[in-house]
Design a protein around this motif. Structure first.
Motif, PDB file in Angstrom:
ATOM      1  N   PHE A 206      12.799 -27.980  31.371  1.00 53.63           N
ATOM      2  CA  PHE A 206      12.249 -29.309  32.063  1.00 53.63           C
ATOM      3  C   PHE A 206      11.805 -30.258  31.233  1.00 53.63           C
ATOM      4  O   PHE A 206      11.921 -31.925  32.043  1.00 53.63           O
ATOM      5  CB  PHE A 206      12.198 -29.092  33.321  1.00 53.63           C
ATOM      6  CG  PHE A 206      13.139 -28.976  34.591  1.00 53.63           C
ATOM      7  CD1 PHE A 206      14.228 -28.424  34.340  1.00 53.63           C
ATOM      8  CD2 PHE A 206      13.287 -29.296  35.659  1.00 53.63           C
ATOM      9  CE1 PHE A 206      15.812 -28.435  35.232  1.00 53.63           C
ATOM     10  CE2 PHE A 206      14.258 -28.970  37.029  1.00 53.63           C
ATOM     11  CZ  PHE A 206      15.604 -28.812  35.947  1.00 53.63           C
ATOM     12  N   PRO A 207      10.700 -29.830  30.594  1.00 57.15           N
ATOM     13  CA  PRO A 207       9.149 -30.985  30.289  1.00 57.15           C
ATOM     14  C   PRO A 207       9.676 -32.265  29.293  1.00 57.15           C
ATOM     15  O   PRO A 207       9.589 -33.747  29.107  1.00 57.15           O
ATOM     16  CB  PRO A 207       8.245 -30.173  29.519  1.00 57.15           C
ATOM     17  CG  PRO A 207       8.533 -28.740  30.327  1.00 57.15           C
ATOM     18  CD  PRO A 207      10.079 -28.455  31.025  1.00 57.15           C
ATOM     19  N   GLU A 208      11.506 -31.229  28.381  1.00 56.07           N
ATOM     20  CA  GLU A 208      11.657 -32.390  27.945  1.00 56.07           C
ATOM     21  C   GLU A 208      12.900 -33.280  28.350  1.00 56.07           C
ATOM     22  O   GLU A 208      13.068 -34.198  28.004  1.00 56.07           O
ATOM     23  CB  GLU A 208      12.525 -31.387  26.500  1.00 56.07           C
ATOM     24  CG  GLU A 208      12.908 -32.324  25.750  1.00 56.07           C
ATOM     25  CD  GLU A 208      13.876 -32.148  24.327  1.00 56.07           C
ATOM     26  OE1 GLU A 208      14.930 -32.169  23.896  1.00 56.07           O
ATOM     27  OE2 GLU A 208      13.177 -29.939  24.076  1.00 56.07           O
ATOM     28  N   VAL A 209      13.859 -32.593  29.612  1.00 53.71           N
ATOM     29  CA  VAL A 209      15.156 -33.046  29.772  1.00 53.71           C
ATOM     30  C   VAL A 209      13.726 -34.333  31.040  1.00 53.71           C
ATOM     31  O   VAL A 209      14.270 -35.666  31.168  1.00 53.71           O
ATOM     32  CB  VAL A 209      15.834 -32.629  30.592  1.00 53.71           C
ATOM     33  CG1 VAL A 209      16.331 -33.065  31.716  1.00 53.71           C
ATOM     34  CG2 VAL A 209      16.522 -31.066  29.654  1.00 53.71           C
ATOM     35  N   PHE A 210      13.220 -34.220  31.596  1.00 51.38           N
ATOM     36  CA  PHE A 210      12.664 -34.575  32.709  1.00 51.38           C
ATOM     37  C   PHE A 210      10.695 -35.288  32.293  1.00 51.38           C
ATOM     38  O   PHE A 210      10.138 -34.332  33.377  1.00 51.38           O
ATOM     39  CB  PHE A 210      12.490 -34.686  34.162  1.00 51.38           C
ATOM     40  CG  PHE A 210      13.661 -34.109  34.349  1.00 51.38           C
ATOM     41  CD1 PHE A 210      14.736 -34.563  34.305  1.00 51.38           C
ATOM     42  CD2 PHE A 210      14.109 -32.596  34.720  1.00 51.38           C
ATOM     43  CE1 PHE A 210      15.886 -33.936  34.406  1.00 51.38           C
ATOM     44  CE2 PHE A 210      15.772 -32.182  35.177  1.00 51.38           C
ATOM     45  CZ  PHE A 210      15.939 -32.898  35.305  1.00 51.38           C
ATOM     46  N   PRO A 211      11.351 -35.732  31.667  1.00 51.21           N
ATOM     47  CA  PRO A 211       8.756 -35.898  30.499  1.00 51.21           C
ATOM     48  C   PRO A 211       8.107 -36.640  32.100  1.00 51.21           C
ATOM     49  O   PRO A 211       7.336 -36.729  31.797  1.00 51.21           O
ATOM     50  CB  PRO A 211       9.426 -36.511  29.500  1.00 51.21           C
ATOM     51  CG  PRO A 211      10.969 -38.107  29.637  1.00 51.21           C
ATOM     52  CD  PRO A 211      11.530 -36.857  29.844  1.00 51.21           C
ATOM     53  N   ASN A 212       8.642 -37.678  32.329  1.00 52.63           N
ATOM     54  CA  ASN A 212       7.848 -37.913  33.843  1.00 52.63           C
ATOM     55  C   ASN A 212       7.104 -37.344  34.492  1.00 52.63           C
ATOM     56  O   ASN A 212       6.849 -37.479  35.585  1.00 52.63           O
ATOM     57  CB  ASN A 212       8.615 -39.523  34.477  1.00 52.63           C
ATOM     58  CG  ASN A 212       9.304 -40.755  33.380  1.00 52.63           C
ATOM     59  OD1 ASN A 212       8.591 -41.256  32.742  1.00 52.63           O
ATOM     60  ND2 ASN A 212      10.161 -40.482  34.093  1.00 52.63           N
ATOM     61  N   HIS A 213       7.597 -35.907  34.222  1.00 51.61           N
ATOM     62  CA  HIS A 213       6.665 -34.528  35.498  1.00 51.61           C
ATOM     63  C   HIS A 213       6.312 -33.827  34.694  1.00 51.61           C
ATOM     64  O   HIS A 213       6.494 -33.451  33.720  1.00 51.61           O
ATOM     65  CB  HIS A 213       8.062 -34.389  36.083  1.00 51.61           C
ATOM     66  CG  HIS A 213       9.250 -34.649  37.036  1.00 51.61           C
ATOM     67  ND1 HIS A 213       8.426 -35.132  38.804  1.00 51.61           N
ATOM     68  CD2 HIS A 213      10.202 -35.447  36.845  1.00 51.61           C
ATOM     69  CE1 HIS A 213       9.086 -36.164  38.657  1.00 51.61           C
ATOM     70  NE2 HIS A 213      10.397 -35.993  37.964  1.00 51.61           N
ATOM     71  N   ASP A 214       5.607 -33.405  35.068  1.00 53.01           N
ATOM     72  CA  ASP A 214       4.370 -33.073  34.749  1.00 53.01           C
ATOM     73  C   ASP A 214       4.186 -31.214  35.103  1.00 53.01           C
ATOM     74  O   ASP A 214       4.017 -31.322  36.468  1.00 53.01           O
ATOM     75  CB  ASP A 214       2.953 -33.168  34.874  1.00 53.01           C
ATOM     76  CG  ASP A 214       1.842 -32.071  34.474  1.00 53.01           C
ATOM     77  OD1 ASP A 214       2.426 -31.241  33.934  1.00 53.01           O
ATOM     78  OD2 ASP A 214       0.352 -32.532  33.590  1.00 53.01           O
ATOM     79  N   TYR A 215       5.019 -29.824  34.444  1.00 55.36           N
ATOM     80  CA  TYR A 215       5.654 -28.715  34.673  1.00 55.36           C
ATOM     81  C   TYR A 215       4.041 -27.564  34.379  1.00 55.36           C
ATOM     82  O   TYR A 215       4.464 -26.569  34.200  1.00 55.36           O
ATOM     83  CB  TYR A 215       7.003 -28.652  34.794  1.00 55.36           C
ATOM     84  CG  TYR A 215       8.197 -29.433  34.853  1.00 55.36           C
ATOM     85  CD1 TYR A 215       8.040 -29.640  36.016  1.00 55.36           C
ATOM     86  CD2 TYR A 215       8.329 -30.837  34.200  1.00 55.36           C
ATOM     87  CE1 TYR A 215       9.058 -30.398  36.326  1.00 55.36           C
ATOM     88  CE2 TYR A 215       9.399 -31.343  34.277  1.00 55.36           C
ATOM     89  CZ  TYR A 215      10.144 -31.008  35.909  1.00 55.36           C
ATOM     90  OH  TYR A 215      10.971 -32.309  36.391  1.00 55.36           O
ATOM     91  N   ARG A 216       2.745 -28.392  33.903  1.00 53.87           N
ATOM     92  CA  ARG A 216       2.467 -27.237  33.289  1.00 53.87           C
ATOM     93  C   ARG A 216       1.461 -26.023  34.056  1.00 53.87           C
ATOM     94  O   ARG A 216       1.657 -25.245  34.100  1.00 53.87           O
ATOM     95  CB  ARG A 216       1.374 -27.412  32.807  1.00 53.87           C
ATOM     96  CG  ARG A 216       1.543 -28.699  31.355  1.00 53.87           C
ATOM     97  CD  ARG A 216       0.372 -29.636  31.037  1.00 53.87           C
ATOM     98  NE  ARG A 216       0.042 -30.728  31.634  1.00 53.87           N
ATOM     99  CZ  ARG A 216      -0.893 -31.580  30.884  1.00 53.87           C
ATOM    100  NH1 ARG A 216      -1.835 -31.038  30.063  1.00 53.87           N
ATOM    101  NH2 ARG A 216      -1.173 -32.330  31.984  1.00 53.87           N
ATOM    102  N   ALA A 217       1.344 -27.023  35.592  1.00 59.27           N
ATOM    103  CA  ALA A 217       0.917 -26.004  36.865  1.00 59.27           C
ATOM    104  C   ALA A 217       1.962 -25.044  36.737  1.00 59.27           C
ATOM    105  O   ALA A 217       1.615 -23.618  37.721  1.00 59.27           O
ATOM    106  CB  ALA A 217       0.507 -27.430  37.691  1.00 59.27           C
ATOM    107  N   LEU A 218       3.298 -25.424  37.171  1.00 59.53           N
ATOM    108  CA  LEU A 218       3.917 -24.822  37.586  1.00 59.53           C
ATOM    109  C   LEU A 218       4.810 -23.108  36.081  1.00 59.53           C
ATOM    110  O   LEU A 218       4.848 -22.391  36.996  1.00 59.53           O
ATOM    111  CB  LEU A 218       5.504 -25.422  37.341  1.00 59.53           C
ATOM    112  CG  LEU A 218       5.406 -26.268  39.080  1.00 59.53           C
ATOM    113  CD1 LEU A 218       7.072 -27.133  38.753  1.00 59.53           C
ATOM    114  CD2 LEU A 218       5.217 -25.267  40.159  1.00 59.53           C
ATOM    115  N   ARG A 219       4.512 -23.902  35.194  1.00 58.08           N
ATOM    116  CA  ARG A 219       4.409 -22.856  34.056  1.00 58.08           C
ATOM    117  C   ARG A 219       3.417 -21.451  33.759  1.00 58.08           C
ATOM    118  O   ARG A 219       3.206 -20.671  34.229  1.00 58.08           O
ATOM    119  CB  ARG A 219       3.832 -23.608  33.010  1.00 58.08           C
ATOM    120  CG  ARG A 219       3.933 -22.625  30.911  1.00 58.08           C
ATOM    121  CD  ARG A 219       5.080 -21.623  31.299  1.00 58.08           C
ATOM    122  NE  ARG A 219       6.372 -22.577  30.786  1.00 58.08           N
ATOM    123  CZ  ARG A 219       7.226 -21.756  30.396  1.00 58.08           C
ATOM    124  NH1 ARG A 219       6.897 -20.190  30.725  1.00 58.08           N
ATOM    125  NH2 ARG A 219       8.340 -22.488  30.054  1.00 58.08           N
TER     126      ARG A 219
END
Length: 226
Positions: A206-219
């Motif tokens: 997802f971080p590459e596919v949807f770069p407008n979102h920050d997924y670090r907290a979910l990781r």
């Protein structure tokens, strides 16, 4: 811009992101018509206070939406199969219990009581899993968010409020099993290892596919549960 416009626009944007990405194929989308009673936040909170004795505070305003239902389903087109679905119910529909949660004899008495009292906010009808999320109104009128996994006979309280649940749903596109990232569970257990693998693929992609979102907290949440 009104609050309902803001959230509905965010839903449309999330759907567009799924449609435009080579990674994902949108398989279903539906925004239900707007019911006259349920199109205005003030009218909704007044009616729920009168008819259900449930009092929504202003924290519900920012994620208020007018359609009775917002339903989206998708699947990945490359790599390991990842699927997502959310079917968000209007808050008036949820609190007035237009959808009755199932009973589950495999749960303990206290869990069955919570499940039976849930005000359903999200389901996955196309996936046929029977999974759902709902609000539980406590004796002191607080709102808790719970997730029920029918296949695993699990009921988990989530570390999220209502607004947070909707926010994560849009960012994570309703990826199947995402709610476990906010539950007190170990994802490396035998019964959850498939869910863990799916979530790991999603958070790798997802971080590459949807770069407008920050997924670090979910990781970080995923790693804390492995």
């Amino acid at each position: 811009m009104n609050s309902h416009d803001s959230f509905e626009n965010r839903c449309v944007q999330s759907i567009q992101e799924i449609e435009e990405a080579d990674y994902s194929q949108l398989t279903h989308q539906y925004l239900a018509p707007v019911h006259t009673l349920r199109g205005d936040f003030g009218t909704v909170i007044d009616d729920l206070a009168t008819s259900e004795d449930v009092h929504l505070d202003d924290s519900f305003r920012g994620n208020f939406f007018r359609p009775d239902e917002i339903h989206v389903a998708w699947r990945s087109t490359t790599g390991p199969l990842v699927m997502g679905e959310f079917c968000l119910n209007h808050i008036h529909q949820s609190i007035s219990r237009s959808i009755i949660p199932p009973d589950d004899d495999a749960l303990g008495p206290a869990e069955r009581e919570v499940l039976g009292d849930l005000c359903v906010i999200d389901t996955a009808p196309r996936g046929g899993t029977g999974n759902l999320a709902g609000l539980y109104v406590t004796e002191d009128a607080a709102f808790e968010v719970w997730f029920y996994d029918m296949g695993l006979h699990r009921l988990e309280r989530l570390d999220l409020d209502y607004a947070g649940y909707l926010d994560v749903t849009l960012a994570i596109k309703g990826t199947s099993g995402w709610q476990y990232l906010f539950a007190d569970v170990q994802l490396n257990s035998m019964e959850l290892h498939t869910t863990a693998a799916r979530l790991e693929v999603m958070l790798d992609t997802f971080p590459e596919v949807f770069p407008n979102h920050d997924y670090r907290a979910l990781r970080a949440r995923l790693e804390a549960r492995l």
